[in-house]
Design a protein around this motif. Structure first.
Motif, mmCIF file in Angstrom:
data_model
loop_
_atom_site.group_PDB
_atom_site.id
_atom_site.type_symbol
_atom_site.label_atom_id
_atom_site.label_comp_id
_atom_site.label_asym_id
_atom_site.label_seq_id
_atom_site.Cartn_x
_atom_site.Cartn_y
_atom_site.Cartn_z
ATOM 1 N N LYS A 90 0.677 -1.221 -0.015
ATOM 2 C CA LYS A 90 -0.162 0.107 -0.267
ATOM 3 C C LYS A 90 0.889 1.334 -0.072
ATOM 4 C CE LYS A 90 -3.694 2.167 0.164
ATOM 5 N NZ LYS A 90 -4.808 2.339 -1.110
ATOM 6 N N MET A 91 0.291 2.261 -0.682
ATOM 7 C CA MET A 91 1.122 3.482 -0.716
ATOM 8 C C MET A 91 0.143 4.589 -0.534
ATOM 9 S SD MET A 91 3.430 5.716 -3.842
ATOM 10 C CE MET A 91 4.431 4.042 -3.923
ATOM 11 N N VAL A 92 0.195 5.713 0.345
ATOM 12 C CA VAL A 92 -0.653 6.757 0.477
ATOM 13 C C VAL A 92 0.288 7.970 0.351
ATOM 14 C CG1 VAL A 92 -2.065 7.736 2.232
ATOM 15 C CG2 VAL A 92 -1.745 5.355 2.113
ATOM 16 N N MET A 93 -0.194 8.853 -0.407
ATOM 17 C CA MET A 93 0.299 10.179 -0.530
ATOM 18 C C MET A 93 -0.212 11.381 0.208
ATOM 19 S SD MET A 93 1.046 12.327 -4.210
ATOM 20 C CE MET A 93 -0.650 13.116 -4.440
ATOM 21 N N LYS A 94 0.610 12.137 0.882
ATOM 22 C CA LYS A 94 -0.021 13.269 1.695
ATOM 23 C C LYS A 94 0.966 14.442 1.443
ATOM 24 C CE LYS A 94 -3.187 11.065 3.995
ATOM 25 N NZ LYS A 94 -4.695 11.543 4.059
ATOM 26 N N THR A 95 0.300 15.532 1.479
ATOM 27 C CA THR A 95 1.105 16.870 1.292
ATOM 28 C C THR A 95 1.221 17.517 2.651
ATOM 29 O OG1 THR A 95 -0.751 18.177 0.614
ATOM 30 C CG2 THR A 95 0.451 16.691 -1.153
ATOM 31 N N PHE A 96 2.226 18.344 2.637
ATOM 32 C CA PHE A 96 2.253 19.305 4.009
ATOM 33 C C PHE A 96 3.415 20.434 3.231
ATOM 34 C CE2 PHE A 96 4.311 20.781 7.938
ATOM 35 C CZ PHE A 96 3.550 21.255 8.511
ATOM 36 N N ASN A 97 3.048 21.551 3.407
ATOM 37 C CA ASN A 97 3.853 22.717 3.159
ATOM 38 C C ASN A 97 4.475 22.680 1.708
ATOM 39 O OD1 ASN A 97 3.406 24.288 5.548
ATOM 40 N ND2 ASN A 97 5.343 23.310 6.399
ATOM 41 N N VAL A 112 8.126 6.426 5.541
ATOM 42 C CA VAL A 112 7.667 7.390 4.732
ATOM 43 C C VAL A 112 8.689 7.747 3.607
ATOM 44 C CG1 VAL A 112 7.010 10.030 4.500
ATOM 45 C CG2 VAL A 112 6.063 8.473 6.560
ATOM 46 N N LEU A 113 8.540 7.811 2.286
ATOM 47 C CA LEU A 113 9.111 7.970 1.136
ATOM 48 C C LEU A 113 9.166 9.583 0.890
ATOM 49 C CD1 LEU A 113 11.316 7.222 -0.950
ATOM 50 C CD2 LEU A 113 9.168 6.402 -2.183
ATOM 51 N N THR A 114 10.406 10.181 0.711
ATOM 52 C CA THR A 114 10.405 11.539 0.024
ATOM 53 C C THR A 114 11.633 11.520 -0.621
ATOM 54 O OG1 THR A 114 11.770 12.339 1.928
ATOM 55 C CG2 THR A 114 9.476 12.696 2.089
ATOM 56 N N PHE A 115 11.413 12.571 -1.789
ATOM 57 C CA PHE A 115 12.464 12.867 -2.618
ATOM 58 C C PHE A 115 13.343 14.027 -2.601
ATOM 59 C CE2 PHE A 115 9.896 9.690 -4.528
ATOM 60 C CZ PHE A 115 10.686 8.951 -5.252
ATOM 61 N N GLY A 116 14.545 14.204 -2.173
ATOM 62 C CA GLY A 116 15.324 15.326 -1.869
ATOM 63 C C GLY A 116 15.394 16.266 -2.812
ATOM 64 N N ASN A 166 -1.670 14.633 10.240
ATOM 65 C CA ASN A 166 -2.024 16.033 10.818
ATOM 66 C C ASN A 166 -0.805 16.682 11.016
ATOM 67 O OD1 ASN A 166 -3.275 18.208 11.942
ATOM 68 N ND2 ASN A 166 -2.860 17.442 13.960
ATOM 69 N N ASN A 167 -0.455 17.824 10.265
ATOM 70 C CA ASN A 167 0.550 18.577 10.322
ATOM 71 C C ASN A 167 1.722 18.045 9.936
ATOM 72 O OD1 ASN A 167 -1.159 20.978 10.585
ATOM 73 N ND2 ASN A 167 -1.007 20.758 12.899
ATOM 74 N N GLY A 168 1.963 17.273 8.904
ATOM 75 C CA GLY A 168 3.132 16.721 8.487
ATOM 76 C C GLY A 168 3.444 15.523 9.232
ATOM 77 N N ARG A 169 2.727 14.925 9.847
ATOM 78 C CA ARG A 169 3.264 13.658 10.788
ATOM 79 C C ARG A 169 1.863 12.970 11.068
ATOM 80 N NH1 ARG A 169 4.695 15.113 16.933
ATOM 81 N NH2 ARG A 169 2.820 16.261 17.704
ATOM 82 N N TRP A 170 2.218 11.654 11.354
ATOM 83 C CA TRP A 170 1.140 10.679 11.680
ATOM 84 C C TRP A 170 1.127 10.436 13.012
ATOM 85 C CZ3 TRP A 170 -2.073 8.863 7.965
ATOM 86 C CH2 TRP A 170 -1.412 8.635 6.778
ATOM 87 N N GLU A 171 -0.209 11.255 13.505
ATOM 88 C CA GLU A 171 -0.375 11.253 15.089
ATOM 89 C C GLU A 171 -1.221 9.960 15.486
ATOM 90 O OE1 GLU A 171 -2.100 14.943 15.690
ATOM 91 O OE2 GLU A 171 -0.208 16.368 15.711
#
Length: 358
Positions: free
Chosen positions: A158-165, A189-193, A272-277
């Protein structure tokens, strides 16, 4: 491990760009990919069903080489490789990349994941990041941000995309068969630099420490539990949450991961606000007759042991009532799992559909 690293890295570095004028696979390239797919299908079966570990390892090495050669075909990103068993293929929700993952099993006590990230390039050329499983060399695999070259391996389902800032965060949920006594399920959590390279992990999880969850700060989250106890972990789109089963020790020693089994209760994470709470209780209604709540989007595992039948039956009976109260609509109960078949289970685990948990 060193041989696998050297092989995959060399293939990727030598692959070179291949240009394409349009995002369409030509008939000639389609035929080329079909031929490659046939070879990959045969090798995929040998990776699992070959009697001897040396033969499985050889098939795994050939599979890597053939897969990379196939991906060098222009616009191969749009070729699904649907008939290739024993591997997982999941796509980013924004179609910017896809991830292949699979597993090599030497024996019951040794499982290692393989994988790669294929980017969706504008010109159809190959841009590939190998995923090198370095779990063997990580005493605390949750404690750091990692690159694709020191990846903590998992078969992603499973992959879930979220956005923040204005940044995109791709949350991956996957399975690691780990060893002969325990199984792990991971959330990473995967991000790209700015350099375009993948990074795994970060300060994206907020929860209270206990005896079962990884100690804080955790840059990736996991549950480790008794082999074949089938603890569920998946993303529930209706609740917009990652949902996982609460674990308890059958011996009263939660530090012994091989004693941990699900008790039918559910916990979760909310973005929430860039993190999994962390959310401790997902359902507020009162349980009756020992029934355990189960969110219906969580799909049944591929197979399981008979000693969990009672828990599964309780979850299935409660599912319809839970959805009626929470969403005022009912959904059909998941089918009961078939009797376990170790080789078939491994084959199916390595080839999930997007979002299908196992």
């Amino acid at each position: 491990m060193k041989q696998f690293f050297s092989l995959l890295l060399a293939i990727v570095l030598l692959s070179g760009p291949m240009q394409s004028e349009a995002q369409v696979i030509t008939p000639a390239h389609t035929q080329q990919l079909k031929i490659a797919e046939d070879s990959l299908q045969k090798l995929g079966k040998l990776m699992v069903f070959a009697k001897y570990a040396t033969h499985r390892f050889q098939a795994d090495s050939l599979f890597i080489r053939n897969l990379v050669q196939a991906l060098k075909v222009p616009n191969s990103f749009y070729y699904p490789f649907d008939s290739v068993d024993n591997i997982s293929r999941i796509y980013a929700p924004d179609s910017t990349f896809r991830i292949f993952t699979w597993q090599f099993e030497r024996d019951d006590a040794f499982h290692r994941q393989r994988g790669c990230i294929q980017m969706n390039t504008p010109d159809g050329s190959l841009k590939l990041f190998p995923l090198i499983d370095m779990s063997d060399y990580a005493e605390e695999p949750w404690d750091s941000v990692r690159s694709n070259f020191n990846w903590i391996g998992a078969i992603y389902y499973k992959m879930v995309m979220k956005t923040f800032n204005n940044h995109k965060y791709y949350t991956l949920i996957g399975l690691d068969d780990n060893n002969a006594t325990t199984t792990k399920k991971w959330i990473d959590v995967l991000t790209f630099g700015e350099d375009g390279k993948p990074r795994f992990g970060g300060p994206f999880f907020a929860y209270k420490n206990d005896d079962i969850k990884p100690p804080q700060p955790a840059y990736r989250f996991f549950l480790e539990f008794k082999k074949d106890s089938r603890a569920r972990m998946n993303y529930d789109a209706e609740m917009d949450m990652i949902v996982f089963e609460h674990l308890v020790s059958t011996t009263g020693h939660p530090d012994r991961r091989s004693s941990l089994v699900p008790d039918g209760d559910y916990e979760g994470f909310k973005w929430n606000n860039g993190r999994w709470e962390y959310v401790e209780k997902l359902f507020n209604f009162k349980l009756q007759d020992g029934q355990a709540p189960m969110p219906s989007p969580l799909k049944d595992d591929v197979s399981g042991k008979s000693d969990e039948k009672m828990l599964d039956d309780q979850s299935i009976k409660n599912m319809e009532r839970n959805k009626q109260e929470a969403a005022e609509k009912a959904k059909p109960a998941p089918k009961k799992p078939a009797a376990p078949n170790k080789k078939l289970e491994q084959k199916q685990r390595a080839n999930p559909q997007q979002g299908q948990e196992y």
